[in-house]
Enzyme design. Structure first.
Site, short mmCIF file in Angstrom:
data_model
loop_
_atom_site.label_atom_id
_atom_site.label_comp_id
_atom_site.label_asym_id
_atom_site.label_seq_id
_atom_site.Cartn_x
_atom_site.Cartn_y
_atom_site.Cartn_z
N CYS A 117 0.82 -1.22 0.00
CA CYS A 117 0.00 0.00 0.00
C CYS A 117 0.84 1.26 0.00
O CYS A 117 0.39 2.32 -0.44
CB CYS A 117 -0.94 0.01 1.19
SG CYS A 117 -2.04 -1.41 1.17
N HIS A 267 -3.83 7.07 1.23
CA HIS A 267 -4.01 5.76 0.58
C HIS A 267 -5.41 5.28 0.91
O HIS A 267 -5.85 5.35 2.06
CB HIS A 267 -2.95 4.78 1.10
CG HIS A 267 -3.35 3.35 0.91
ND1 HIS A 267 -3.69 2.85 -0.33
CD2 HIS A 267 -3.49 2.32 1.78
CE1 HIS A 267 -4.01 1.57 -0.20
NE2 HIS A 267 -3.91 1.23 1.07
N ASN A 297 -10.00 -0.81 -2.20
CA ASN A 297 -8.58 -0.56 -1.92
C ASN A 297 -7.77 -1.18 -3.06
O ASN A 297 -7.76 -2.40 -3.23
CB ASN A 297 -8.25 -1.21 -0.56
CG ASN A 297 -6.79 -1.10 -0.18
OD1 ASN A 297 -5.92 -0.91 -1.02
ND2 ASN A 297 -6.52 -1.25 1.11
N1 COA Z 1 -19.38 -9.63 5.75
C1 COA Z 1 -20.05 -9.88 6.89
N2 COA Z 1 -19.44 -10.23 8.04
C2 COA Z 1 -18.11 -10.31 8.03
C3 COA Z 1 -17.34 -10.04 6.88
C4 COA Z 1 -18.03 -9.70 5.70
N3 COA Z 1 -17.41 -9.43 4.55
N4 COA Z 1 -16.05 -10.17 7.18
C5 COA Z 1 -15.97 -10.50 8.48
N5 COA Z 1 -17.22 -10.59 8.99
C6 COA Z 1 -17.63 -10.91 10.38
C7 COA Z 1 -16.54 -11.62 11.14
O1 COA Z 1 -16.57 -12.99 10.88
C8 COA Z 1 -16.91 -11.28 12.56
O2 COA Z 1 -17.96 -12.12 12.98
P1 COA Z 1 -17.98 -12.72 14.48
O3 COA Z 1 -18.06 -11.53 15.38
O4 COA Z 1 -19.20 -13.58 14.48
O5 COA Z 1 -16.70 -13.48 14.61
C9 COA Z 1 -17.49 -9.86 12.48
O6 COA Z 1 -17.85 -9.70 11.09
C10 COA Z 1 -16.51 -8.78 12.87
O7 COA Z 1 -15.26 -9.03 12.22
P2 COA Z 1 -14.04 -8.11 12.44
O8 COA Z 1 -12.90 -8.63 11.59
O9 COA Z 1 -13.79 -7.89 13.89
O10 COA Z 1 -14.60 -6.76 11.79
P3 COA Z 1 -14.00 -5.33 11.83
O11 COA Z 1 -15.01 -4.42 12.44
O12 COA Z 1 -12.60 -5.29 12.35
O13 COA Z 1 -13.93 -4.99 10.28
C11 COA Z 1 -12.28 -4.80 8.57
C12 COA Z 1 -13.08 -5.74 9.44
C13 COA Z 1 -11.34 -5.64 7.72
C14 COA Z 1 -13.24 -4.04 7.66
C15 COA Z 1 -11.52 -3.81 9.47
O14 COA Z 1 -10.81 -4.49 10.47
C16 COA Z 1 -10.56 -2.97 8.70
O15 COA Z 1 -10.93 -2.24 7.80
N6 COA Z 1 -9.28 -3.03 9.04
C17 COA Z 1 -8.26 -2.28 8.33
C18 COA Z 1 -8.00 -3.02 7.08
C19 COA Z 1 -7.28 -2.22 6.08
O16 COA Z 1 -7.39 -1.03 5.99
N7 COA Z 1 -6.52 -2.94 5.31
C20 COA Z 1 -5.77 -2.39 4.29
C21 COA Z 1 -4.50 -1.97 4.85
S1 COA Z 1 -3.67 -1.05 3.74
#
Ligand code: COA
Length: 340
Positions: A117, A267, A297
């Protein structure tokens, strides 16, 4: 002193739009979850996953043609290529040489950057150093990603695959002595490799091979090893700390303040991260450019894709002070501050 000025910029995305509803047909997810957590409404994917023509290098080629046209240059005017991607056409060689061939450039150097990224910030910083030392006059700097062929669209991969999209952006950084030419005023690059496995793709990597086996043997490799994996919460927490650090560092080293900024392009990792940073610095909406809603992204492509749109939409004007900042896998992060 020689200035590093942006002479041309262009972008390209595949035609095929994939909405959150489209993804919900492949995995257990929904538009509300994706929108609320990431801000993404749609992204572009190569239409046919077996289409070997629309590759990372091909998208870069299309974006580069537009950048050359805007600059009023031909491929023969380009002295050097810096190409950032984590999704190259081949495991090796990198995409730089493929772009050199597609564009019909002379046998110029082509450097590949592997900083995910932050790749474009690293690539542009390297190009800036070559311009400032009068090594080259016109450098083509590219960020391009073809994610759609390498994501896990089953439920196991839904935390990652909903985020990423395909696209490319290219700019031409040129040497200028003109008084009113734009210039790169500051840059910084950082890394913290202890977190490599918090956001990575393991195969094909030498750490995960066997001396008596091939690099990739299907029966020995699980989906979790061939697809990207991400500790989403962990990445989020580090991103919202590192973004402000790198932004302040860039402004300070150029003797500027946040109030001097005309445009901030983060980004496009996640809209929530960008909004968190915007609030921290009290930046008004018109001084932050986001397009993750349309493209997801696109990793190394996200900054040049957003910068190209912002410039072509007239949201960045000659003389404006612009800050580009990135954070991502590695971990790596960094910024570029420039006057357009
Ligand atoms: N649709 C529905 N539910 C989903 C899902 C999807 N696409 N992906 C995960 N879940 C579920 C998980 O299984 C989890 O369920 P559980 O509570 O029953 O175990 C729940 O949603 C919460 O998951 P979690 O991973 O804790 O969600 P979050 O609030 O952290 O959101 C991201 C996930 C990835 C969106 C978030 O962590 C994020 O954006 N992180 C930064 C990532 C990023 O910017 N990456 C690029 C870096 S350059």
């Amino acid at each position: 002193m020689t200035k590093s000025t942006i002479k041309g910029i262009g972008h390209y995305v595949p035609e095929n739009i994939v909405t959150n509803d489209d993804l919900s047909k492949l995995m257990t997810t929904n538009d509300e979850w994706i929108t609320e957590r990431t801000g993404i409404k749609e992204r572009r994917h190569r239409k046919n996953r077996n289409d070997t023509e629309e590759t990372t290098a091909f998208m870069a080629f299309k974006a580069s043609e537009k950048a050359l046209e805007m600059a009023g240059l031909t491929s023969k005017d380009i002295d050097f290529i810096v190409f950032a991607t984590l999704s190259p056409d081949y495991y090796f060689p990198g995409c730089g040489v493929l772009l050199q061939e597609m564009l019909g450039c002379d046998t110029i150097g082509a450097l590949d950057v592997r900083n995910q990224c932050s790749g474009f910030v690293y690539a542009m910083s390297v190009a800036n150093a070559f311009i400032k030392t009068n090594a080259y006059k016109n450098i083509l700097v590219v960020g391009a990603e073809m994610h759609s062929f390498g994501l896990d669209f089953s439920d196991a991969g839904r935390g990652v695959s909903i985020i990423f999209g395909d696209g490319a952006g290219a700019l031409i950084l040129s040497a200028s002595e003109e008084e009113n030419a734009g210039d790169i005023l500051a840059f910084n690059m950082h890394s913290e490799g202890k977190y490599a496995e918090e956001l990575c793709t393991k195969f094909p990597g030498s750490k995960f091979g066997w001396s008596d086996r091939m690099r990739l043997e299907p029966e020995n490799v699980t989906d979790a090893e061939i697809y990207p994996v991400m500790n989403g919460n962990f990445v989020f927490k580090h991103a919202v700390t590192r973004f402000p650090e790198t932004m302040k560092e860039a402004l300070k080293s150029a003797g500027k303040t946040i109030e001097d900024l005309d445009m901030f392009i983060p980004h496009q990792a996640n809209l929530r991260i960008a909004q968190f940073v915007q609030r921290q610095f009290n930046l008004p909406d018109e001084k932050v450019y986001n397009n993750i809603q349309k493209y997801g992204n696109t990793t190394a492509a996200s900054i040049p894709l957003a910068l190209s749109e912002a410039i072509h939409e007239g949201k960045i004007k000659k003389g404006d002070l612009v800050l580009l900042s990135a954070f991502g896998s590695g971990f790596t992060w960094g910024s570029i501050l420039f006057e357009y």
